[in-house]
Scaffold this motif. Sequence first.
Motif, PDB file in Angstrom:
ATOM      1  N   SER A   1      10.893   3.696   9.050  1.00 35.33           N
ATOM      2  CA  SER A   1       9.897   3.676   7.981  1.00 35.33           C
ATOM      3  C   SER A   1       8.530   3.364   8.581  1.00 35.33           C
ATOM      4  O   SER A   1       8.397   2.419   9.358  1.00 35.33           O
ATOM      5  N   PRO A   2       7.515   4.152   8.210  1.00 39.20           N
ATOM      6  CA  PRO A   2       6.187   3.875   8.760  1.00 39.20           C
ATOM      7  C   PRO A   2       5.536   2.607   8.195  1.00 39.20           C
ATOM      8  O   PRO A   2       4.525   2.148   8.697  1.00 39.20           O
ATOM      9  N   GLN A   3       6.151   2.023   7.179  1.00 41.55           N
ATOM     10  CA  GLN A   3       5.524   0.898   6.481  1.00 41.55           C
ATOM     11  C   GLN A   3       5.490  -0.371   7.328  1.00 41.55           C
ATOM     12  O   GLN A   3       6.238  -0.513   8.287  1.00 41.55           O
ATOM     13  N   GLY A   4       4.630  -1.283   6.903  1.00 42.10           N
ATOM     14  CA  GLY A   4       4.569  -2.596   7.524  1.00 42.10           C
ATOM     15  C   GLY A   4       5.180  -3.629   6.602  1.00 42.10           C
ATOM     16  O   GLY A   4       5.178  -3.472   5.385  1.00 42.10           O
ATOM     17  N   VAL A   5       5.725  -4.691   7.177  1.00 40.50           N
ATOM     18  CA  VAL A   5       6.288  -5.785   6.396  1.00 40.50           C
ATOM     19  C   VAL A   5       5.662  -7.085   6.908  1.00 40.50           C
ATOM     20  O   VAL A   5       5.076  -7.112   7.989  1.00 40.50           O
ATOM     21  N   GLY A   6       5.796  -8.145   6.096  1.00 41.39           N
ATOM     22  CA  GLY A   6       5.076  -9.370   6.448  1.00 41.39           C
ATOM     23  C   GLY A   6       5.925 -10.609   6.366  1.00 41.39           C
ATOM     24  O   GLY A   6       7.140 -10.561   6.488  1.00 41.39           O
ATOM     25  N   SER A   7       5.265 -11.726   6.179  1.00 43.41           N
ATOM     26  CA  SER A   7       5.887 -13.023   5.845  1.00 43.41           C
ATOM     27  C   SER A   7       6.605 -13.734   6.966  1.00 43.41           C
ATOM     28  O   SER A   7       7.228 -14.756   6.729  1.00 43.41           O
ATOM     29  N   THR A   8       6.557 -13.205   8.179  1.00 47.18           N
ATOM     30  CA  THR A   8       7.268 -13.943   9.225  1.00 47.18           C
ATOM     31  C   THR A   8       6.599 -13.774  10.586  1.00 47.18           C
ATOM     32  O   THR A   8       5.460 -13.307  10.659  1.00 47.18           O
ATOM     33  N   ASP A   9       7.301 -14.171  11.648  1.00 47.63           N
ATOM     34  CA  ASP A   9       6.643 -14.454  12.924  1.00 47.63           C
ATOM     35  C   ASP A   9       6.151 -13.240  13.712  1.00 47.63           C
ATOM     36  O   ASP A   9       5.496 -13.425  14.733  1.00 47.63           O
ATOM     37  N   HIS A  10       6.443 -12.031  13.259  1.00 48.19           N
ATOM     38  CA  HIS A  10       5.831 -10.891  13.948  1.00 48.19           C
ATOM     39  C   HIS A  10       4.376 -10.713  13.496  1.00 48.19           C
ATOM     40  O   HIS A  10       3.594 -10.059  14.176  1.00 48.19           O
ATOM     41  N   VAL A  11       4.026 -11.318  12.361  1.00 41.54           N
ATOM     42  CA  VAL A  11       2.693 -11.114  11.778  1.00 41.54           C
ATOM     43  C   VAL A  11       1.557 -11.569  12.711  1.00 41.54           C
ATOM     44  O   VAL A  11       0.594 -10.821  12.899  1.00 41.54           O
ATOM     45  N   PRO A  12       1.631 -12.781  13.315  1.00 40.94           N
ATOM     46  CA  PRO A  12       0.530 -13.181  14.199  1.00 40.94           C
ATOM     47  C   PRO A  12       0.304 -12.226  15.375  1.00 40.94           C
ATOM     48  O   PRO A  12      -0.837 -12.067  15.825  1.00 40.94           O
ATOM     49  N   PHE A  13       1.365 -11.596  15.886  1.00 38.69           N
ATOM     50  CA  PHE A  13       1.202 -10.595  16.944  1.00 38.69           C
ATOM     51  C   PHE A  13       0.475  -9.376  16.377  1.00 38.69           C
ATOM     52  O   PHE A  13      -0.509  -8.898  16.931  1.00 38.69           O
TER      53      PHE A  13
ATOM     54  N   LEU B   1       3.909 -20.115   9.565  1.00 40.14           N
ATOM     55  CA  LEU B   1       3.821 -19.408  10.862  1.00 40.14           C
ATOM     56  C   LEU B   1       3.009 -20.174  11.907  1.00 40.14           C
ATOM     57  O   LEU B   1       2.323 -19.577  12.729  1.00 40.14           O
ATOM     58  N   TRP B   2       3.109 -21.512  11.879  1.00 41.61           N
ATOM     59  CA  TRP B   2       2.288 -22.316  12.797  1.00 41.61           C
ATOM     60  C   TRP B   2       2.684 -22.078  14.250  1.00 41.61           C
ATOM     61  O   TRP B   2       1.815 -21.952  15.113  1.00 41.61           O
ATOM     62  N   GLY B   3       3.967 -22.072  14.543  1.00 39.57           N
ATOM     63  CA  GLY B   3       4.422 -21.965  15.936  1.00 39.57           C
ATOM     64  C   GLY B   3       4.081 -20.628  16.552  1.00 39.57           C
ATOM     65  O   GLY B   3       3.558 -20.562  17.670  1.00 39.57           O
ATOM     66  N   SER B   4       4.355 -19.554  15.832  1.00 39.82           N
ATOM     67  CA  SER B   4       4.103 -18.225  16.407  1.00 39.82           C
ATOM     68  C   SER B   4       2.604 -17.949  16.502  1.00 39.82           C
ATOM     69  O   SER B   4       2.128 -17.372  17.477  1.00 39.82           O
ATOM     70  N   ARG B   5       1.846 -18.402  15.497  1.00 41.97           N
ATOM     71  CA  ARG B   5       0.404 -18.139  15.525  1.00 41.97           C
ATOM     72  C   ARG B   5      -0.249 -18.878  16.689  1.00 41.97           C
ATOM     73  O   ARG B   5      -1.059 -18.319  17.425  1.00 41.97           O
ATOM     74  N   ALA B   6       0.143 -20.149  16.877  1.00 40.01           N
ATOM     75  CA  ALA B   6      -0.431 -20.923  17.994  1.00 40.01           C
ATOM     76  C   ALA B   6      -0.030 -20.296  19.333  1.00 40.01           C
ATOM     77  O   ALA B   6      -0.838 -20.227  20.267  1.00 40.01           O
TER      78      ALA B   6
END
Length: 529
Positions: free
Chosen positions: A450-462, A378-383
Motif C-alpha cells: 500500500s502506498p499509504q503512510g501510517v503513524g502513531s509509533t516509533d517509525h514516525v521520528p525516522f 515516542l520519547w525514546g525513538s525521537r531522542a
Amino acid sequence: MYQPSLIAFVAFGLAVAEADVTAQDTRWPVDLDMVAKIREEGLQRSGLPNTFSYMTDVIGARLTNSNDMIQAQEWLVREMTRMGLENVAREPFMDYGVSWDNEYVSLHMLKPDYSPMVGYPIAHTPGTDGRQQLFAVIADVHTRADLERYRGNLRGLAILSTPPAIVDQRRFETGTPRRTDEELLSLEQDVIVPPPGPDPYFSGLYPPTPSNPEILTAAQKLEFYVQEGAAVVLESSSGWPGAVRGFARAGAKIDRWSREGTLSSVPVIAITPEHYNRMYRIAARGIPVEVEVEVRNRHGSEVTQAHNVVGEIRGSDRAGETVMLGAHFDTWHASPNASDNTSGVAVMLEAMRILRAVGATPRRTIRVVLWSGEEQGLWGSRAYVRKHFGDPQDPTIGKKDAYDRFSAYFNQDYGPGEYRGIWLQGNEHVRAPFAAWMEPLRDMGMSTISPQGVGSTDHVPFDEVGLPAFQFLQARVGGTGGHTNLDFFDTIPLDQLKKNAVIMAVFIYHASISRDVLPRKGGTDRPEG
Ligand SMILES: [Zn+2]
C-alpha cells in the motif's frame, strides 16, 4: 529494469550464488538460499514462544523508567548478549523523571452489598494512607460552574469522578481474523497519498486543552479534588467490557513525572466499567456506597535517565551503514501488554536470533533497538533519531554523518496480527525492493503493497526527518487489545508472530546486502551507490 548478470554480482561483492538469484534488478537481489534457511529456522525451530512467554509471564508490565522496566531491560541485555549480538547496551536518552511502581491494590465495595472490584492506580499517583474505608460520592465535574456545587463537600471521600461509562458490547466480538481479499485490494489501490496531518492516536490519548475556558481539563479536575481534600479519585472511561484502561496522572507529562507532582496528587484508581457504573447508579439513588481501598506505590527519590536497549550484528564490507529494526519495550502498567507491544519485541528478538542461527553475514550492520517512552509520546525513538541521525531541517542539530549511511528502519506495533504486506509510507522508490523481497514470502500471506503512510509509533521520528522507516500491514486480531489489564499471553496468535519474525528477518537481511541503501522519498540521498 534489466537482467542481472553474474558479473554484476561479483562486481558488487555479493555473497550470492548465481543460481539463487531470480530478482530482475541487481540493486535488490534476492538470496533464495538464505530465504530457505530463514524459513526453516523461523518456522520449524522458532524460539519465539519461549521468549514471548518469558516476557509476558515472568517479566510482565514495563512502565517507562519504572523499577519493573529497569529489571526487564537488564534481562533484555543478558538475553541479547546470550543470543550473540554485539554492542548490546542500555542507552540513556533523557532525564525522564522519578521511577513509579505499583506494588499492591485492594479494592472492594462494602455497602450496600459486598463485592470485590477490579481497578488499577493511574501511573504517577500516590498510594493511599493504608487501608481506608470511605464513602463514595458522585462529583463528575465538567465545567467551572460545576465546581461550586461540590466545593466544601468532598473531604475524606472517594470521588466518582467520571460519568458512567457506556459499555460497548461490540468489544466482545472476536474481530476479523484476516483482512479480506477485497480489503487488501482496496489498500493496494488506494493510490492517492494525503499530506501528513496530526496523528489521530496521539490527539485521542492526550486531548488538547479545551478552547472553552469554562470546560475543565483533566488536570484542572484533579487539582480541584486535591484542593477539596478528597481521599481517593475513582474513574472509568473506556467502556470496554471487563477491562480497565488507565494511563498516567493528568499533568504528569508537564511536570516530567516528578516526585513532587506525584506526591501532591491524590490517589487515582481506574475501575472496570461494570464495577464503577454499579457504584455510580447506587449513589445516584441517594443510597450510601462504602468502599475499602488500599494502594501501595513506590516512588523513586531522584530523577533518573530513561533508556533504550540496542544490539547489533556487525556488517562486513559496509559495516558503517545501518539497517534497523525495532519495537517499543515499554508498556502501560496494568498487564504484561502481550499485544502492545511485547508481540513486536518478540518478533524483533526472534528475527535477530534467526539471523544469528543461520549464520547470516550481512554487509551492512543490522541494529535492533527496543524503545522506551513510546507510550508517553515516542520519547525514546525521537531522542535516538535526533542524537544519531540528526534532522536536516533543524539547524540546531543538523544532519549527522550516520544520516547518509542509514538504509531503513522496520517497526512492529499494530498488535500481534500477521504481516499481509507493507505500507510504503508515501515512498514509491522502495516499491521495487519490497516487491522483490516479498515474492518468496507470498505463500505466507505477504501480498499487498500500500502506498499509504501510517503513524502513531516509533517509525514516525525516522520518517519525519526523511529517513526510510516502515510498518508492515498487519492482519486484525480479536482479543482485548492494548492498554488494558487484560492483555496477556493467552489471546496472542503465536504462529502469526513466528511468520512475522521470518518476514522481518528476510527484509532485514536483504536490506543489509543490497547494492544501495534504500532510497528516500523523492529518490534522493543515495550515498556511496
Ligand atoms: Zn504500542
